[in-house]
Scaffold this motif. Structure first.
Motif, PDB file in Angstrom:
ATOM      1  N   LEU A 201       0.820  -1.203   0.000  1.00 19.22           N
ATOM      2  CA  LEU A 201       0.000   0.000   0.000  1.00 19.22           C
ATOM      3  C   LEU A 201       0.853   1.252   0.000  1.00 19.22           C
ATOM      4  O   LEU A 201       0.587   2.197  -0.758  1.00 19.22           O
ATOM      5  CB  LEU A 201      -0.935   0.004   1.210  1.00 19.22           C
ATOM      6  N   ALA A 202       1.888   1.291   0.825  1.00 20.21           N
ATOM      7  CA  ALA A 202       2.760   2.467   0.873  1.00 20.21           C
ATOM      8  C   ALA A 202       3.405   2.732  -0.481  1.00 20.21           C
ATOM      9  O   ALA A 202       3.449   3.874  -0.957  1.00 20.21           O
ATOM     10  CB  ALA A 202       3.828   2.280   1.955  1.00 20.21           C
ATOM     11  N   ARG A 206       2.703   6.048  -3.081  1.00 22.18           N
ATOM     12  CA  ARG A 206       3.739   6.954  -3.613  1.00 22.18           C
ATOM     13  C   ARG A 206       3.676   6.984  -5.128  1.00 22.18           C
ATOM     14  O   ARG A 206       3.774   8.063  -5.750  1.00 22.18           O
ATOM     15  CB  ARG A 206       5.114   6.489  -3.135  1.00 22.18           C
ATOM     16  N   HIS A 207       3.495   5.838  -5.744  1.00 22.32           N
ATOM     17  CA  HIS A 207       3.359   5.777  -7.196  1.00 22.32           C
ATOM     18  C   HIS A 207       2.131   6.578  -7.641  1.00 22.32           C
ATOM     19  O   HIS A 207       2.190   7.349  -8.605  1.00 22.32           O
ATOM     20  CB  HIS A 207       3.231   4.316  -7.626  1.00 22.32           C
ATOM     21  N   CYS A 227       3.431  13.252   2.702  1.00 17.10           N
ATOM     22  CA  CYS A 227       4.307  12.436   3.542  1.00 17.10           C
ATOM     23  C   CYS A 227       3.660  11.068   3.737  1.00 17.10           C
ATOM     24  O   CYS A 227       2.529  10.972   4.233  1.00 17.10           O
ATOM     25  CB  CYS A 227       4.536  13.129   4.889  1.00 17.10           C
ATOM     26  N   ILE A 228       4.369  10.010   3.344  1.00 16.35           N
ATOM     27  CA  ILE A 228       3.887   8.644   3.536  1.00 16.35           C
ATOM     28  C   ILE A 228       4.830   7.944   4.501  1.00 16.35           C
ATOM     29  O   ILE A 228       6.031   7.823   4.234  1.00 16.35           O
ATOM     30  CB  ILE A 228       3.814   7.886   2.207  1.00 16.35           C
ATOM     31  N   GLY A 387       4.957  -1.643  -6.821  1.00 13.93           N
ATOM     32  CA  GLY A 387       4.480  -0.738  -7.866  1.00 13.93           C
ATOM     33  C   GLY A 387       5.481  -0.600  -8.988  1.00 13.93           C
ATOM     34  O   GLY A 387       6.064  -1.581  -9.463  1.00 13.93           O
ATOM     35  N   GLN A 388       5.728   0.657  -9.406  1.00 13.54           N
ATOM     36  CA  GLN A 388       6.676   0.903 -10.487  1.00 13.54           C
ATOM     37  C   GLN A 388       8.094   0.493 -10.124  1.00 13.54           C
ATOM     38  O   GLN A 388       8.923   0.256 -11.000  1.00 13.54           O
ATOM     39  CB  GLN A 388       6.649   2.388 -10.858  1.00 13.54           C
ATOM     40  N   ALA A 389       8.366   0.395  -8.813  1.00 10.63           N
ATOM     41  CA  ALA A 389       9.721   0.045  -8.381  1.00 10.63           C
ATOM     42  C   ALA A 389      10.003  -1.445  -8.501  1.00 10.63           C
ATOM     43  O   ALA A 389      11.104  -1.889  -8.183  1.00 10.63           O
ATOM     44  CB  ALA A 389       9.938   0.499  -6.934  1.00 10.63           C
ATOM     45  N   GLY A 390       9.035  -2.221  -8.956  1.00 14.99           N
ATOM     46  CA  GLY A 390       9.259  -3.643  -9.177  1.00 14.99           C
ATOM     47  C   GLY A 390       8.563  -4.494  -8.151  1.00 14.99           C
ATOM     48  O   GLY A 390       7.432  -4.231  -7.742  1.00 14.99           O
ATOM     49  N   ALA A 391       9.251  -5.551  -7.703  1.00 15.93           N
ATOM     50  CA  ALA A 391       8.683  -6.472  -6.729  1.00 15.93           C
ATOM     51  C   ALA A 391       9.810  -7.224  -6.068  1.00 15.93           C
ATOM     52  O   ALA A 391      10.954  -7.205  -6.536  1.00 15.93           O
ATOM     53  CB  ALA A 391       7.713  -7.447  -7.403  1.00 15.93           C
ATOM     54  N   VAL A 392       9.494  -7.880  -4.951  1.00 16.01           N
ATOM     55  CA  VAL A 392      10.470  -8.756  -4.303  1.00 16.01           C
ATOM     56  C   VAL A 392       9.861 -10.145  -4.222  1.00 16.01           C
ATOM     57  O   VAL A 392       8.653 -10.300  -4.070  1.00 16.01           O
ATOM     58  CB  VAL A 392      10.858  -8.255  -2.894  1.00 16.01           C
TER      59      VAL A 392
END
Length: 452
Positions: A201-202, A206-207, A227-228, A387-392
Motif C-alpha cells: 500500500l505504501a 507513492r506511485h 508524507c507517507i 508498484g513501479q519500483a518492481g517487486a520482491v
C-alpha cells in the motif's frame, strides 16, 4: 493422516446432500465454482454460496483499488452470474448463527443504504457447512485505533480511503495554487504495519501521488507535499520473510521517499495524530491499520466451536472442526495446523487457494465413500509488489533461502500472473483470455489512475 469419520453421502438417504459455503472470497468462490462444476454437475450434491455482498473482488488487489490503480468496476465478479454459469446457488446475506443440532445456518436480512429491508432473515439447511469468511482487522485494543484508523478489508473500505486521500490532496493543491511560493501543510498518510499489505500500500500510494501530480495536482510536489510513513513495531519490515530481502525492500522504499519507521510501537491513534509508546506525536491526516488480522466476531456465535486467541476456528488437518465433522473452515478464518510442526498456517491467499483445491478433492472422495487424507500446504514462495519500483520474491525457506529482486516488466508480469491464475481457477482459459484482452483494451483508453 487418513480421516475415517467423514459421513458418506449414502448414509444421508436419497436426498441430494447440500454443501453450504459461507464467504465468497478467493477461496470460497473458487470452492463453490469447482464443486458445482464437478459433484454438482454430476448431481451428487447441491452447492450454495453465501456472501453479504453481491460481487467478488480479489482481496490481494485491494491496495491497488485504494491507490486508484485498479478500477473495481472492471475487476469485480457478480456472484449471481458466476452461479448461473457454473450451476451453484447464490444467497446474499451474512451468517449470524448456526444451529448444529438441526444443521441450519441462519442468514441475516439484507438492508439498503437507508436501512430498509430488501431481503428478510432466512434459514439454510445444510449437510456440510464450510466457513470461508476471511478475516477482519485486529486493532489489538490500541486506544482510538478502531475509531480513527481505516482498515483495508473490503472494496468499500478501499474506495473510502481513495476518496479521503483524493479529498486531502485536493485541499492541499488548492492551498498551493492560492498561495504560490508559500509552504504547504503536507498531507500525512501513516500506514501502521509493515507486512506485505502495508508495504504494498505504501509503495502504491507513492506511485499514485507521482501520477496524480501530472493529472490533477500540478501545484504539489509529491515527495515534499505528501508524507507517507510506514510504521512497524518490530525491528524490521516484512518480518515473515528473509532478513536480506527485508533490508533490500527497506532501502527501495526509502528511495521512493517513504519514511520507514521500525521499532515504533503505537500507543494511541487520534483523529489527527499517532501517539507512540515513547510519547512522540506523528501528524496524520489519514491512518491505515495493516498491523494484524483476526477472525470475524460472528464466529463467536457458532456455539461451542473452538476458537484460538485470534478468534479463528480451530480445525484438524482435514479442515473439519474437532467439535463437529460437518463444519469445515479454511482460509484466513481458520487455524489450520502446520503439517509436522507446531503452530498454524499464516493467513495468506496462497493457503486459501490450496485449501480450496483440497476441499474439492475431499468432497469428491467422501461422496464416493472413500477415505480422505489430511491437507498439506506447499509454499510456492512470496511476492510483494512495489508498484513501479518492481517487486520482491522469496522462495520457500525450507528448500533454500534465496531472495530475488525483480524489476520492471518481469515484476509486472509475475504479479499479473498471480491474478490471472486466480481468474483461471474461476473462469477457465477461454474466458480468462477474453477478460485479459478486455482489460488491456480498456487500459489503452483510460488514464493510468482513477482521478475522481
Amino acid at each position: 493422516m487418513v480421516n475415517t469419520q467423514l459421513t458418506p453421502a449414502t448414509e444421508r438417504g436419497t436426498r441430494t446432500p447440500c454443501i453450504v459455503i459461507v464467504g465468497g472470497g478467493a477461496g470460497g468462490l473458487q470452492l463453490a465454482t469447482r464443486l458445482a462444476n464437478t459433484v454438482g454437475k454430476r448431481g451428487l450434491a447441491e452447492i450454495v454460496l453465501v456472501d453479504r455482498y453481491p460481487t467478488h473482488f480479489w482481496k490481494p488487489l485491494l491496495h491497488e483499488a485504494a491507490s486508484g490503480h485498479r478500477d473495481p468496476a472492471t475487476h469485480t465478479i457478480e456472484y449471481a452470474a458466476q452461479a448461473r454459469q457454473y450451476g451453484f446457488r447464490f444467497v446474499q446475506g451474512d451468517l449470524q448463527r448456526v444451529d448444529r443440532t438441526r444443521r441450519v445456518a441462519k442468514i441475516g436480512a439484507v438492508l439498503d443504504a437507508e436501512g430498509a429491508q430488501i431481503l428478510p432473515a432466512r434459514e439454510l439447511h445444510y449437510d456440510d457447512l464450510v466457513l470461508a469468511v476471511g478475516s477482519v482487522t485486529n486493532f489489538f485494543n490500541v486506544p482510538g485505533a478502531a475509531e480513527h484508523a481505516l482498515p483495508l478489508e473490503n472494496l468499500e473500505q478501499a474506495e473510502d480511503f481513495r476518496r479521503t486521500f483524493l479529498a486531502a490532496c485536493t485541499k492541499a493543491n488548492y492551498q498551493a495554487e492560492e498561495q504560490p511560493g508559500q509552504p504547504v501543510q503536507p498531507v500525512c498518510v501513516n500506514v501502521i504495519g509493515a507486512g506485505a499489505t502495508g508495504v504494498e500500500l505504501a509503495a502504491a500510494l507513492r506511485h499514485a501521488m507521482n501520477q496524480l501530480t501530472t493529472y490533477r495536482f500540478k501545484a504539489l510536489v509529491a515527495e515534499r507535499d505528501v508524507c507517507i510513513r510506514l510504521i512497524e513495531g518490530g525491528p524490521r519490515i516484512l518480518p515473515a520473510l528473509d532478513e536480506r530481502l527485508s533490508g533490500k525492500t527497506h532501502a527501495r522504499l526509502e528511495q521512493l521517499h517513504i519514511d520507514v519507521l521500525t521499532g515504533i510501537r503505537v500507543a494511541e491513534v487520534t483523529h489527527d495524530a499517532i501517539v507512540t509508546a515513547t510519547g512522540d506525536r506523528l501528524a496524520s491526516d489519514i491512518t491505515i491499520w495493516a498491523a494484524g488480522v483476526a477472525g470475524p466476531a460472528m464466529l463467536k456465535q457458532l456455539g461451542d466451536i473452538a476458537l484460538n486467541a485470534s478468534n479463528q476456528v480451530i480445525v484438524t488437518d482435514t479442515l473439519q472442526t474437532p467439535d463437529d465433522p460437518h463444519i469445515f473452515a479454511f482460509g484466513d478464518c481458520a487455524a489450520c495446523p502446520v503439517q509436522g510442526k507446531r503452530g498454524f498456517l499464516p493467513p495468506r491467499a496462497q493457503v486459501a487457494h490450496q485449501q480450496a483445491l483440497y476441499l474439492v478433492r475431499a468432497f469428491e472422495q467422501r461422496l464416493s465413500v472413500k477415505p480422505v487424507a489430511g491437507f498439506a500446504f506447499h509454499d510456492a514462495g512470496t511476492v510483494v509488489s512495489l508498484g513501479q519500483a518492481g517487486a520482491v520474491y522469496q522462495t520457500e525457506p525450507s528448500t533454500r533461502s534465496r531472495a530475488l529482486i525483480i524489476d520492471g516488466l518481469a515484476a509486472i508480469g509475475l504479479y499479473k500472473f498471480l491474478y490471472r491464475k486466480h481468474l483461471l481457477g474461476l473462469h477457465g482459459t477461454k474466458r480468462t483470455l477474453l477478460q485479459s484482452l478486455s482489460h488491456w483494451l480498456q487500459s489503452r483508453n483510460r488514464p493510468a489512475i482513477k482521478l475522481h
